[in-house]
Design a protein around this motif. Structure first.
Motif, short mmCIF file in Angstrom:
data_model
loop_
_atom_site.label_atom_id
_atom_site.label_comp_id
_atom_site.label_asym_id
_atom_site.label_seq_id
_atom_site.Cartn_x
_atom_site.Cartn_y
_atom_site.Cartn_z
N LEU A 1 -10.69 -32.80 7.07
CA LEU A 1 -11.57 -33.97 7.06
C LEU A 1 -10.92 -35.10 7.87
O LEU A 1 -9.77 -35.46 7.64
CB LEU A 1 -11.81 -34.43 5.62
CG LEU A 1 -12.98 -35.36 5.34
CD1 LEU A 1 -14.30 -34.70 5.73
CD2 LEU A 1 -13.00 -35.75 3.87
N VAL A 2 -11.70 -35.66 8.82
CA VAL A 2 -11.21 -36.78 9.63
C VAL A 2 -12.30 -37.84 9.72
O VAL A 2 -13.50 -37.54 9.68
CB VAL A 2 -10.81 -36.34 11.05
CG1 VAL A 2 -9.60 -35.41 11.02
CG2 VAL A 2 -11.97 -35.67 11.77
N LEU A 3 -11.87 -39.08 9.82
CA LEU A 3 -12.78 -40.20 10.04
C LEU A 3 -12.65 -40.62 11.50
O LEU A 3 -11.55 -40.93 11.97
CB LEU A 3 -12.44 -41.38 9.13
CG LEU A 3 -13.41 -42.55 9.17
CD1 LEU A 3 -14.66 -42.21 8.35
CD2 LEU A 3 -12.76 -43.83 8.64
N LEU A 4 -13.77 -40.62 12.23
CA LEU A 4 -13.75 -40.94 13.65
C LEU A 4 -14.53 -42.21 13.93
O LEU A 4 -15.57 -42.47 13.30
CB LEU A 4 -14.37 -39.80 14.47
CG LEU A 4 -13.76 -38.41 14.31
CD1 LEU A 4 -14.52 -37.40 15.18
CD2 LEU A 4 -12.28 -38.40 14.66
N ASN A 5 -14.04 -43.00 14.86
CA ASN A 5 -14.77 -44.18 15.32
C ASN A 5 -15.96 -43.73 16.16
O ASN A 5 -15.79 -43.05 17.17
CB ASN A 5 -13.83 -45.07 16.14
CG ASN A 5 -14.49 -46.35 16.60
OD1 ASN A 5 -15.43 -46.32 17.39
ND2 ASN A 5 -13.99 -47.47 16.11
N GLU B 1 -9.21 -52.16 9.54
CA GLU B 1 -8.15 -53.16 9.63
C GLU B 1 -7.29 -52.98 10.88
O GLU B 1 -6.81 -53.96 11.45
CB GLU B 1 -7.27 -53.11 8.38
CG GLU B 1 -7.96 -53.66 7.14
CD GLU B 1 -7.16 -53.41 5.87
OE1 GLU B 1 -6.14 -52.69 5.97
OE2 GLU B 1 -7.53 -53.92 4.81
N ILE B 2 -7.09 -51.76 11.31
CA ILE B 2 -6.18 -51.51 12.45
C ILE B 2 -6.91 -50.94 13.66
O ILE B 2 -6.28 -50.58 14.65
CB ILE B 2 -5.04 -50.55 12.04
CG1 ILE B 2 -5.58 -49.17 11.64
CG2 ILE B 2 -4.22 -51.14 10.92
CD1 ILE B 2 -4.48 -48.15 11.36
N ASP B 3 -8.24 -50.85 13.59
CA ASP B 3 -9.06 -50.32 14.69
C ASP B 3 -8.61 -48.91 15.07
O ASP B 3 -8.38 -48.62 16.25
CB ASP B 3 -8.98 -51.26 15.90
CG ASP B 3 -10.05 -50.94 16.95
OD1 ASP B 3 -11.08 -50.34 16.57
OD2 ASP B 3 -9.85 -51.26 18.13
N SER B 4 -8.53 -48.06 14.08
CA SER B 4 -8.10 -46.68 14.32
C SER B 4 -9.25 -45.86 14.90
O SER B 4 -10.39 -45.96 14.44
CB SER B 4 -7.63 -46.05 13.01
OG SER B 4 -7.39 -44.67 13.17
N LEU C 1 -26.06 -47.43 13.10
CA LEU C 1 -25.40 -48.57 12.46
C LEU C 1 -24.05 -48.21 11.85
O LEU C 1 -23.34 -49.09 11.36
CB LEU C 1 -26.32 -49.15 11.37
CG LEU C 1 -27.68 -49.67 11.86
CD1 LEU C 1 -28.48 -50.22 10.68
CD2 LEU C 1 -27.48 -50.75 12.92
N GLU C 2 -23.68 -46.96 11.86
CA GLU C 2 -22.41 -46.54 11.26
C GLU C 2 -21.28 -46.73 12.25
O GLU C 2 -21.28 -46.18 13.36
CB GLU C 2 -22.48 -45.06 10.85
CG GLU C 2 -23.45 -44.77 9.73
CD GLU C 2 -22.88 -45.18 8.37
OE1 GLU C 2 -21.72 -45.61 8.31
OE2 GLU C 2 -23.62 -45.05 7.38
N GLN C 3 -20.28 -47.53 11.87
CA GLN C 3 -19.11 -47.72 12.74
C GLN C 3 -18.24 -46.47 12.78
O GLN C 3 -17.59 -46.18 13.78
CB GLN C 3 -18.27 -48.91 12.26
CG GLN C 3 -17.08 -49.20 13.16
CD GLN C 3 -16.26 -50.39 12.67
OE1 GLN C 3 -16.55 -50.97 11.64
NE2 GLN C 3 -15.24 -50.76 13.44
N TYR C 4 -18.26 -45.71 11.68
CA TYR C 4 -17.44 -44.50 11.59
C TYR C 4 -18.28 -43.32 11.14
O TYR C 4 -19.32 -43.48 10.47
CB TYR C 4 -16.29 -44.72 10.59
CG TYR C 4 -15.33 -45.80 11.01
CD1 TYR C 4 -14.34 -45.55 11.95
CD2 TYR C 4 -15.44 -47.08 10.48
CE1 TYR C 4 -13.46 -46.55 12.35
CE2 TYR C 4 -14.57 -48.09 10.87
CZ TYR C 4 -13.58 -47.81 11.81
OH TYR C 4 -12.73 -48.81 12.21
#
Length: 485
Positions: A91-95, A50-53, A21-24
């Motif tokens: 640290l990075v946030l990934l789709n 907001e920007i679909d990164s 269920l996690e988008q990121y």
């Protein structure tokens, strides 16, 4: 949101499947303890949404041994940010969906790479996708690497890292193939004797305020033993410390001095252009930095012989690292043995330099000319030449690179390192897009219907071109192997 320590691609996929269920997913790229600011999660997740990164990262702080905090900004991601050591921070946030899509066809071999497949993952994820860098300090990590910039710059050519480098080269080659950016493999024919020149070779030395070392460099060049005529062209960029006077004390008519006024605002590249376009310039223009020396009297002969033995627009040798007293320094000899004639021009888009000493067939260098900067100028020239012409390599040391407190790249700030890296990423972006466009145009001429290369870059456009006086380091004017690492 939990932080996932990145181990390899397969492990990351399993973590995502366990949290469907996690988008990121928040992914940590090293082992340092991380303290998130209270606003971090909301800030990065909201921005990404907001920007679909596909990949979101930010500035951070490093806690030093004495407890103080050091700001650590990072660069925007460009199409040419192809270095495997690009600094995203830890640290990075990934789709999540993009991770799964990008890795669906990953092999077990890719996941078992020495970096766990991270380089392949981020290259594949970012094709045609939005990448977001938030220029805000949103977390703190412990600082562990206290080396100065000059002590780090040769890490990637350290022989101890050779296996890793081989893997990363293959990853980049595969990536370039996917996006139509592979080097064509074609080289233009070079006619070395189509023009007349005053001498066969010119050693070119740009200099500013190197009274302590300039005569060592000049004497090293003048002492060369050749079966052809040569000269030494020193471009003095308005030195004020006695350098110019020292040059005029040399009683050898093979030394040609070009005096530049400060108001001309020339960087190293601009000084090279003055020498190349001079009436004194020979058929082959050969580099020597103002605080370095050739390691024997046979260097010029070896370089010219290499040109004459093949079809090259440029020849590059190897060098050894020494201190000011001549003692060897690690990692020792920098030979760039990763270079191959069939894949070197591709791998050149991943590494930060091609080596030294560098030598150019003058008509080609005159046509292209150097950018008027004092960092990356020869990397720009080498990338451009590699697109059309062969590059000859000499893998034995010809050159002694002296590391000392006067080197202009010995202890750069994070901000200056970032500016240097951003400029080279810009150069890589230009070269990459030129190659992709050439591939697209060729396919179109042949009646094929390839993808539009613009779609690769719509979401991560080039930043404004780096320029201005702040980016041309005039004081302490020398290359210091910043591009040759």
């Amino acid at each position: 949101m939990n932080i996932i320590r990145f181990k390899n691609v397969n492990a990351l996929r399993e973590e995502i499947f366990r949290s469907p269920l996690e988008q990121y997913v928040l992914v940590q790229l090293d082992d340092r303890p991380i303290n998130l600011d209270p606003i971090y999660i909301n800030r990065v997740v909201d921005t990404a949404s907001e920007i679909d990164s596909t990949l979101t990262y930010c500035w951070f702080r490093e806690r030093q041994a004495d407890g103080s905090l050091l700001d650590h900004p990072v660069n925007d991601y460009q199409p040419g940010s192809l270095r495997d050591d690009f600094d995203f921070g830890p640290l990075v946030l990934l789709n999540s969906a993009d991770v799964l899509s990008a890795t669906e066809s990953f092999t077990d071999k890719e996941s078992a790479m020495l970096d766990g497949g991270w380089y392949a993952l981020r290259l594949r994820m970012t094709i045609g996708k939005m990448i977001c860098m938030i220029p805000e300090y949103l977390y703190t990590v412990e600082r562990r690497d206290y080396r100065k910039s000059g002590e780090k710059q040769h890490d990637y050519v350290d022989p101890r890292n050779r296996a890793y480098q081989i893997e990363m080269e293959q990853v980049l080659t595969n990536h370039l193939g996917m996006i139509g950016g592979l080097w064509s493999g074609n080289t233009e024919k070079v006619d070395y004797d189509s023009e007349q020149f005053p001498v066969e070779a010119s050693v070119i030395i740009p200099v500013r305020n190197r009274a302590r070392t300039i005569l060592d460099a000049v004497n090293s060049a003048l002492s060369q033993e050749t079966n052809f005529p040569f000269n030494v062209i020193v471009v003095d960029n308005d030195s004020t410390d006695g350098t110019r006077e020292a040059l005029h004390s040399v009683g050898d008519d093979r030394l040609k001095i070009i005096e530049v006024r400060d108001e001309e605002k020339l960087g190293i590249g601009g000084c090279w252009n003055r020498a190349l376009l001079s009436e004194h310039c020979g058929r082959f223009a050969i580099q020597l930095d103002s605080d370095d020396i050739y390691n024997s009297p046979s260097v010029l002969q070896a370089i010219v012989n290499k040109f004459r033995s093949g079809n090259y627009g440029m020849v590059i040798g190897s060098y050894a690292m020494i201190d000011f007293e001549g003692n060897p320094l690690p990692p020792g000899v920098i030979a760039h043995t990763e270079w191959t004639d069939d894949n070197g021009p591709n791998n050149a888009l991943r590494i930060n330099g091609l080596g030294a000493p560098r030598a150019f067939f003058t008509p080609i260098a005159r046509r292209i000319l150097f950018p008027n900067v004092s960092y990356g100028e020869d990397y720009a020239m080498a990338l451009r030449i590699s697109r059309e012409y062969g590059i000859g390599r000499i893998f034995r040391p010809l050159y002694l690179c002296r590391r000392w407190e006067g080197n202009s790249d010995a202890a750069l700030s994070i901000e200056k390192v970032n500016a240097n890296n951003a400029y080279k990423d810009c150069l890589r972006s230009i070269e990459l897009m030129a190659r992709v466009k050439a591939s697209f145009d060729e396919a179109t001429r042949n009646g094929n219907n390839p993808f539009n290369p613009a779609s690769l870059f719509d979401s991560n456009l080039l930043p404004p071109f780096i320029g201005g006086d702040d980016d041309i380091s005039i004081e302490g004017f020398d290359d210091d192997e910043d591009d040759d690492d």
